[in-house]
Design an enzyme around this catalytic site. Structure first.
Site, PDB file in Angstrom:
ATOM      1  N   ASP A 165      30.046 -11.004  -7.390  1.00  0.00           N
ATOM      2  CA  ASP A 165      28.977 -10.329  -6.339  1.00  0.00           C
ATOM      3  C   ASP A 165      29.505  -9.721  -5.082  1.00  0.00           C
ATOM      4  O   ASP A 165      30.333 -10.425  -4.460  1.00  0.00           O
ATOM      5  CB  ASP A 165      27.542 -11.106  -6.402  1.00  0.00           C
ATOM      6  CG  ASP A 165      27.104 -11.255  -7.578  1.00  0.00           C
ATOM      7  OD1 ASP A 165      27.131 -10.357  -8.508  1.00  0.00           O
ATOM      8  OD2 ASP A 165      26.224 -12.307  -8.030  1.00  0.00           O
ATOM      9  N   LYS A 194      25.540  -6.308  -6.884  1.00  0.00           N
ATOM     10  CA  LYS A 194      24.233  -5.571  -6.951  1.00  0.00           C
ATOM     11  C   LYS A 194      23.508  -5.854  -5.588  1.00  0.00           C
ATOM     12  O   LYS A 194      23.314  -7.047  -5.049  1.00  0.00           O
ATOM     13  CB  LYS A 194      23.381  -6.132  -8.262  1.00  0.00           C
ATOM     14  CG  LYS A 194      24.034  -6.064  -9.319  1.00  0.00           C
ATOM     15  CD  LYS A 194      22.991  -6.245 -10.577  1.00  0.00           C
ATOM     16  CE  LYS A 194      22.192  -7.508 -10.509  1.00  0.00           C
ATOM     17  NZ  LYS A 194      23.436  -8.665 -10.652  1.00  0.00           N
TER      18      LYS A 194
END
Length: 469
Positions: free
Chosen positions: A264, A286
């Site tokens: 991430d 994200k």
């Protein structure tokens, strides 16, 4: 998949002060110059490596004589070394305070094309002798390029504490079992699976000696896994809140064995450095309210990589099981028939409390901690909270991803009866060097936050236990 995530190959190696090399010396000839304590240490080191050691010392110390008396592969010549003495040597080592003797050794080594190390004379040395952690056949070398031997020794001491002496037995077992594993009939992926299982067992049972029964059991497990339809496996790893030192040892080991790492945006580069160099790194970040890789793409990629036989680490900030959509990835992988392991991480709420120096609970007054996310998957403010529970002064509430919706959350909590002076804190980039704390109450915190430029990930903590210090 409609869009392929950005794929980042291993970066080029950063500059190295020196190339770390482990040189087998068994049966080879090594020359040592000098008769003091430093030379005695080099003699013992070379002899322990199995070399045939010729040491030249006109005035040998008592320590050197003790080593010569015990080590059958050491020969003492009580004279200065000459050019001919370097011929045929694999290495030359020296420790002398005599500049003339050091200069003569340098010239003789050059003439014989023998690599030379002279203690405390890096400009005259071809290679550096670092600090050593000896769990042979597991050997760890530490070097600062000669800049600070004391610092190297301190680092070695830290490693000594992390690598128990029992690891020597596990390393010897690996050495002894390797021929059996190679001839076991297992394919490459299954053999690698055997060694992963071996490593997990060694770290789990560090205090005991490995046995042949362990080898048989690990072989059976690897063979059973190899007979399955797919060899790939996925590990969900919590990277922690930001400080690379807060990842667990188990998480570090998972990264060290990964073929592919899906990470991430919130995972710091320092944690990615724990992955082996050959691993492919794929950013599937994200971020709220920003262009992101869709969850469906990430899940499909995990399944695709597992089907290709890869050992995949899905690296998530904080803990993978707290607002990390892990349930979707777990369900998809299990439906596809793949083994999945979960390695918990330190969640941001704990890092936030540590930043405040406060407890999330109080034995007498606050016996409940509740984790909430302040927006839905569509970025909207959730309306389905148990507002009575959130307004309860007997609970501490940790709010994830709550920066943008903090004003609405504050308004609703006040409407539900939360006291205006209830302590509330926003912690930005908890546990990192850029950590910042904004202090307030549930009524005035939104206004204080609005005056600040918030860049990093945030955690909002609300509750009376946070003031009990």
């Amino acid at each position: 998949m409609t869009r392929k995530p950005d794929e980042i190959s291993s970066d080029l190696m950063q500059p190295l002060e020196a190339l770390p090399v482990f040189y087998p010396l068994a049966g080879k000839r090594v020359v040592v110059i000098g008769g003091g304590e430093g030379a005695a240490w080099k003699v013992d080191l070379a002899a322990a490596s199995g070399a045939r050691v010729d040491v030249y010392a006109a005035d040998p110390s008592d320590k050197l004589r003790e080593i010569v008396a015990v080590r059958q592969n050491v020969t003492l010549h009580e004279r200065a070394a000459g050019p001919a003495d370097f011929e045929g040597a694999a290495l030359a080592l020296g420790s002398t305070f005599d500049d003339a003797e050091a200069d003569a050794a340098r010239k003789s080594a050059d003439a014989a094309h023998v690599p030379l190390n002279l203690a405390d004379r890096p400009a005259m040395s071809d290679f550096i002798m670092g600090a050593i952690v000896n769990r042979s056949p597991l050997v760890i070398g530490v070097s600062t390029g000669g800049a600070s031997p004391v610092f190297a020794q301190a680092v070695r001491g830290r490693i000594e504490a992390l690598v128990p002496s029992s690891f020597s037995a596990w390393a010897k077992a690996a050495q002894e079992w390797r021929p059996q594993i190679l001839s076991s009939g297992l394919d490459f992926l299954a053999r690698r699976d055997f060694w992963r299982r071996f490593t997990r067992l060694a770290f789990r049972d560090v205090e005991r000696q490995p046995t042949t029964r362990d080898c048989d059991a690990l072989l059976a497990q690897a063979r059973e896994a190899g007979d399955a339809a797919a060899h790939g496996r996925v590990t969900l790893v919590g990277a922690g809140p930001g400080d690379p030192e807060l990842i667990t040892l188990k998480g570090m080991r998972a990264l060290a064995g990964a073929d592919v790492v899906l990470f991430d945006d919130l995972v710091p580069a320092g944690i990615l450095d724990f992955a082996r160099r050959e691993a492919t790194r794929i950013n599937v970040g994200k971020r709220g309210y920003k262009p992101s890789v869709r969850q469906e793409e990430i899940t499909a990629l995990l399944v695709e990589l597992a089907r290709a036989g890869k050992n995949v680490v899905r690296l998530k900030g904080g803990d993978p099981l707290i607002f990390g959509r892990a349930n979707e990835e777990i369900a998809a992988l299990r439906a596809a028939g793949f083994e999945i392991e979960i390695v918990p991480g330190v969640t941001a709420a704990f890092a936030g409390a540590a930043a405040l120096g406060a407890s999330l609970t109080s034995r007498e007054t606050v016996r409940r901690v509740q984790f909430i996310t302040a927006h839905t998957k569509d970025g909207e403010f959730p309306e389905d909270f148990d507002w009575g529970a959130l307004a309860d002064r007997r609970a501490t509430t940790a709010v994830y991803m709550g920066n943008r919706t903090l004003p609405e959350l504050s308004r609703r909590l006040l409407e539900e009866g939360m006291a205006h002076d209830t302590p509330a804190f926003l912690i930005e980039r908890a546990s990192t060097p850029d950590e910042r704390i904004i202090k307030g109450t549930i009524s005035d915190l939104p206004e204080k936050v609005a005056r600040e430029a918030i860049v990093g990930p945030v955690m909002v903590l609300i509750g009376w236990a946070l003031l009990e210090k």
